[in-house]
Design an enzyme around this catalytic site. Structure first.
Site, PDB file in Angstrom:
ATOM      1  CB  THR A 221      81.704 -59.468  -4.012  1.00 61.91           C
ATOM      2  OG1 THR A 221      82.982 -58.844  -3.817  1.00 61.91           O
ATOM      3  CG2 THR A 221      81.869 -60.959  -3.818  1.00 61.91           C
TER       4      THR A 221
ATOM      5  CG  ASN B 116      53.732-104.595  -8.158  1.00 59.19           C
ATOM      6  OD1 ASN B 116      54.655-105.308  -8.544  1.00 59.19           O
ATOM      7  ND2 ASN B 116      53.919-103.353  -7.747  1.00 59.19           N
TER       8      ASN B 116
ATOM      9  NE  ARG C  51      87.654 -70.315  -5.182  1.00 61.53           N
ATOM     10  CZ  ARG C  51      87.645 -69.327  -4.286  1.00 61.53           C
ATOM     11  NH1 ARG C  51      88.591 -69.248  -3.369  1.00 61.53           N
ATOM     12  NH2 ARG C  51      86.693 -68.414  -4.292  1.00 61.53           N
TER      13      ARG C  51
ATOM     14  CE  LYS D 166      54.830 -99.523  -5.539  1.00 64.01           C
ATOM     15  NZ  LYS D 166      54.402 -99.518  -6.920  1.00 64.01           N
TER      16      LYS D 166
ATOM     17  CG  LEU E 111      76.563 -60.466  -2.873  1.00 60.66           C
ATOM     18  CD1 LEU E 111      77.940 -59.823  -2.930  1.00 60.66           C
ATOM     19  CD2 LEU E 111      75.581 -59.718  -3.760  1.00 60.66           C
TER      20      LEU E 111
HETATM   21  C1  UD1 Z   1      85.023 -63.006  -0.171  1.00 62.34           C
HETATM   22  C2  UD1 Z   1      85.586 -61.647   0.224  1.00 62.34           C
HETATM   23  C3  UD1 Z   1      86.699 -61.849   1.256  1.00 62.34           C
HETATM   24  C4  UD1 Z   1      86.144 -62.577   2.452  1.00 62.34           C
HETATM   25  C5  UD1 Z   1      85.468 -63.905   2.043  1.00 62.34           C
HETATM   26  C6  UD1 Z   1      84.701 -64.460   3.223  1.00 62.34           C
HETATM   27  C7  UD1 Z   1      85.404 -60.185  -1.737  1.00 62.34           C
HETATM   28  C8  UD1 Z   1      86.119 -59.573  -2.874  1.00 62.34           C
HETATM   29  N1  UD1 Z   1      86.120 -60.971  -0.938  1.00 62.34           N
HETATM   30  O1  UD1 Z   1      86.054 -63.760  -0.810  1.00 62.34           O
HETATM   31  O2  UD1 Z   1      87.212 -60.585   1.689  1.00 62.34           O
HETATM   32  O3  UD1 Z   1      87.192 -62.826   3.380  1.00 62.34           O
HETATM   33  O4  UD1 Z   1      84.513 -63.683   0.985  1.00 62.34           O
HETATM   34  O5  UD1 Z   1      84.101 -65.704   2.907  1.00 62.34           O
HETATM   35  O6  UD1 Z   1      84.220 -59.936  -1.568  1.00 62.34           O
HETATM   36  N2  UD1 Z   1      79.681 -63.699  -6.105  1.00 62.34           N
HETATM   37  C9  UD1 Z   1      78.777 -63.168  -6.990  1.00 62.34           C
HETATM   38  N3  UD1 Z   1      79.233 -62.582  -8.131  1.00 62.34           N
HETATM   39  C10 UD1 Z   1      80.561 -62.480  -8.415  1.00 62.34           C
HETATM   40  C11 UD1 Z   1      81.491 -63.038  -7.500  1.00 62.34           C
HETATM   41  C12 UD1 Z   1      81.017 -63.635  -6.348  1.00 62.34           C
HETATM   42  O7  UD1 Z   1      77.568 -63.227  -6.759  1.00 62.34           O
HETATM   43  O8  UD1 Z   1      80.898 -61.911  -9.470  1.00 62.34           O
HETATM   44  C13 UD1 Z   1      79.158 -64.382  -4.894  1.00 62.34           C
HETATM   45  C14 UD1 Z   1      79.535 -65.835  -4.867  1.00 62.34           C
HETATM   46  O9  UD1 Z   1      78.501 -66.625  -5.444  1.00 62.34           O
HETATM   47  C15 UD1 Z   1      79.690 -66.118  -3.383  1.00 62.34           C
HETATM   48  C16 UD1 Z   1      80.044 -64.767  -2.795  1.00 62.34           C
HETATM   49  O10 UD1 Z   1      79.737 -63.786  -3.767  1.00 62.34           O
HETATM   50  O11 UD1 Z   1      78.477 -66.572  -2.810  1.00 62.34           O
HETATM   51  C17 UD1 Z   1      81.516 -64.669  -2.407  1.00 62.34           C
HETATM   52  O12 UD1 Z   1      82.318 -64.874  -3.555  1.00 62.34           O
HETATM   53  P1  UD1 Z   1      83.662 -65.705  -3.489  1.00 62.34           P
HETATM   54  O13 UD1 Z   1      84.247 -65.728  -4.836  1.00 62.34           O
HETATM   55  O14 UD1 Z   1      83.430 -66.980  -2.805  1.00 62.34           O
HETATM   56  O15 UD1 Z   1      84.556 -64.727  -2.567  1.00 62.34           O
HETATM   57  P2  UD1 Z   1      85.794 -65.126  -1.665  1.00 62.34           P
HETATM   58  O16 UD1 Z   1      86.979 -65.340  -2.519  1.00 62.34           O
HETATM   59  O17 UD1 Z   1      85.405 -66.224  -0.747  1.00 62.34           O
HETATM   60 CA    CA Z   2      83.694 -67.647  -0.608  1.00 58.53          CA
END
Ligand code: UD1
Ligand code: CA
Length: 489
Positions: A110, A416, A44, A381, A37
């Site tokens: 996610t 050059n 952030r 170079k 994902l």
């Molecule tokens: C997530 C987990 C959390 C875990 C943590 C570990 C969820 C809801 N939470 O939180 O339980 O402890 O990771 O690191 O899953 N992403 C998408 N599409 C979206 C949202 C996110 O592709 O709509 C991808 C982001 O690009 C990222 C990954 O999913 O690579 C995780 O998303 P992020 O928002 O970083 O989740 P956390 O808040 O870290």
């Molecule tokens: Ca994360």
């Protein structure tokens, strides 16, 4: 979306899965699809670059995840879900042609992201879900996880108990110690927030049930998102086994959400890399003061002083010494060569026994012959400097072929570039180019020719003799310097 059921009706399948005793040993040749994902913007990070392209050790975050996955056996297909900056991510990962890309147009969580990949997952037995922002994960760790969750009907989640669980989803367990769900930090009660066992975001799902679960997700939480983590509570409520898998080194599962975390992961990555190199016998003056953003190969008895930076692919022969603050990128350094402090070597080959620096800049396409010397404030170079040749002080040499045993005096410049095109300078073996000479290319200097200091050479120089272009020196006797005007003060 629901897939055709392959094992009777849903209820029957669930009964089959209910608290199925776990059998150890191997994953029964199950076909595993991996979904990474990576659609999030990474708000952030406060950056215009998609988060998964932020680098750790010179490689984008998602590149690390792909590297770990590429060593896994039994993977049918690797998928990545992209959204923010999707085209940029695909372009940067052109070297991974086998990935199937999916688009999540809006970042709604996610769970929603995984749903975007569902059409490609049919036919796999189980789905390993990884996050694109978790770069330190080792392949062996993933392998152990896949082996530890042998039943196609069990969910596996990687967990760890960590001293500072901030930002992670907390693992909820019932009185019997079974996992009942995951609570995201923002939705935790004070009591839940004090739980130290966290979800590391590495999850294995039985693929058959995934579409049903994902389609039932509701965005009823503080962020209004479809959380993949909510699947765990659903599955547990339906009687599925939720298997926690502990990770010995929870650093591996650290995610990058902001610039602070990126910087701290970089340090962990560097420490790990350096420990690996030390184990292989590389001598590093201070393991905390070196950065390796690429791949380093080296022979025996190489020595690196503090603050060396290695980028891309760098190869050191035997007994190479690299001085403090030197930066080496995509270069090869021959046996016994020495790179003196604060030199920048990029896309070059340095011959055995050569000495370069301090403060030398060797640019792409350059080759320094065996035992060649390049001294301070010399820029090269696309130059081939023959064996034993020297350019020891304050020169610019560009687009030049310099023979063996040549001496390039201080301040020599190859002109050059005429403002439109680059031209070549060719200097024969044994030539001596006097200090402060300008060689206006295209121009050739014959073997063993001597060019007098301060010459501007615009025509070819024949072999042997002395060539110079110099305004005759004259003296005006008794000449007085103009005095300064008297200001009366
Ligand atoms: C997530 C987990 C959390 C875990 C943590 C570990 C969820 C809801 N939470 O939180 O339980 O402890 O990771 O690191 O899953 N992403 C998408 N599409 C979206 C949202 C996110 O592709 O709509 C991808 C982001 O690009 C990222 C990954 O999913 O690579 C995780 O998303 P992020 O928002 O970083 O989740 P956390 O808040 O870290
Ligand atoms: Ca994360």
């Amino acid at each position: 979306m629901e897939w055709p059921r392959r094992h009777g009706n849903a209820f029957g399948a669930i009964l089959l899965a209910r608290r199925e005793p776990l059998r150890a040993g191997g994953s029964y040749n199950m076909l595993t699809d991996v979904v990474i994902l990576a659609a999030g913007k990474g708000t952030r990070m406060r950056s215009a670059i998609p988060k998964v392209l932020q680098p750790v050790g010179g490689r984008p975050l998602i590149g690390h995840v792909l590297k770990a996955v590429s060593g896994l056996a039994g993977v049918r297909q690797v998928h990545a879900v992209l959204g923010f900056g999707a085209e940029q991510v695909k372009t940067s990962l052109g070297g991974y042609p086998a990935i199937q890309w999916w688009n999540q147009p809006e970042q709604k969580g996610t769970g929603d992201a995984l749903r975007a990949a569902l059409p490609g997952l049919e036919g796999a037995d189980r789905i390993l879900v990884l996050y694109g922002d978790v770069p330190l994960l080792r392949c062996e760790t993933l392998r152990a996880f896949l082996d530890a969750v042998p039943a196609a009907h069990a969910l596996g989640i990687c967990t760890a108990s960590i001293a500072n669980p901030q930002g992670y989803g907390r693992i909820l367990r019932n009185a019997a110690g079974e996992i009942t769900g995951i609570r995201e930090e923002r939705d935790c009660t004070a009591e839940e927030a004090s739980i130290l066992e966290v979800n590391l975001g590495i999850t294995l799902f039985p693929s058959q049930y995934l579409p049903g679960w994902l389609n039932k997700l509701k965005p009823h939480n503080a962020q209004g998102e479809y959380y993949l983590t909510d699947v765990v509570a659903m599955a547990a409520a339906q009687g599925f086994t939720v298997m926690p898998h502990g990770i010995a080194d929870p650093d591996e599962a650290l995610g990058v959400n902001d610039a602070r975390q990126l910087a701290s992961l970089e340090r962990i990555f560097q420490r790990r890399a350096v420990e690996g190199y030390l184990d292989q016998g590389l001598r590093i003056a201070d393991p905390a003061r070196i950065d390796i953003r690429g791949e380093l190969a080296f022979g025996p008895d190489c020595w690196l002083d503090p603050n060396v930076i290695i980028e891309g692919r760098v190869q050191l022969g035997a007994g190479v010494r690299i001085g403090a603050g030197a930066i080496l990128r995509d270069s090869e350094i021959g046996d016994g060569a020495e790179i003196l402090p604060y030199s920048h070597i990029d896309g070059a080959r340095i011959g055995g026994g050569a000495r370069v620096g301090p403060f030398a800049r060797i640019r792409p396409g350059s080759e320094i012959g065996a035992a060649g010397h390049v001294g301070n404030f010399v820029e090269m170079k696309n130059v081939c400097l023959g064996a034993g040749s020297k350019a020891n002080h304050l020169s610019y040499l560009g687009d030049a072929r310099v023979g063996a045993g040549v001496n390039i005096g201080a301040g020599v410049i190859t002109c050059n570039y005429d403002g439109a095109a680059k031209h070549q300078t060719v200097i024969g073996d044994g030539a001596f180019i006097g200090s402060d000479t300008q060689l206006v290319a295209p121009v050739q200097v014959g073997q063993n020719a001597t060019v007098g200091a301060g010459s501007t050479i615009t025509r070819d120089v024949p072999e042997g003799g002395l060539t110079l272009s110099r305004v005759p020196q004259k003296t005006v006797p008794g000449w007085k310097r103009p005095g300064k005007p008297d200001t009366g003060s």
